[in-house]
Design an enzyme around this catalytic site. Sequence first.
Site: not given
Length: 255
Positions: A159-161, A164
């Site tokens: 999710g973070y990837t 970003k």
Amino acid sequence: MSAPLFSLDGRLALVTGARRGIGLAITGALAWSGADVVGVSASLERDGGEARRRVEAAGRQFWAMPADLGDRAGVHGLLRRLDELDRPVDILVSNAGIIHREPAAQHALEAWDDVIEVNLTASFILAQAIGAKMVARGSGKIIFTASLLSFQGGINVVGYTAAKHAIAGVTKALANEWAQAGVNVNAVAPGYIATDNTRALREDPSRARAILDRIPAGRWGHPEDIAGAVAFLAAPASDYVNGTVLAVDGGWLGR
């Protein structure tokens, strides 16, 4: 250029995620460069805490605006409070972010939604509203906090990837539209920085060793390493920099 290259005198900066880590360091750096600062964080003390102390130590003004950027209503409430100020935001540093570590096959959808909301959607809402006013005035600086995971895939942080990678795209898209109006949109991509977000990695001996072995600089970064890059992107020195995702990573991406 008539203005000093690195002076932010007379500017008002908005920094999200200002209470700790990278955001706190950015808040202080912008103040020492001459900017007054609005600090935003879900957990920001009503009096502004350490963020206020750093800004006032530099002789600048500070406004504390606690806001939960994971709550869409909270983001719009923040924008209304900004409208009540007697001056516009000249510099937006969209730094607030959260991370969820879990293998992709088990990654909770609720956690995905939370990460996307804070790291991507709130950043876009703020940039859209504040950026439109910058475009109308013909000047402004918007700086997003991207990540090494704007370039790479990472492990157990899907999710973070995704968020970003999207921030890198938003940076370029807004720059394409707004550069000709005098608004600079860029991002800084921190490498492995010693903050709460990387605590789990630093406390895992094998992961920590593997990470350090790849960093040419041979150390974890400090929040102040990122703050210097943001101060540059906020200053007149970067007036011809548009759509750039500036990696501050000790050489990680060049390895």
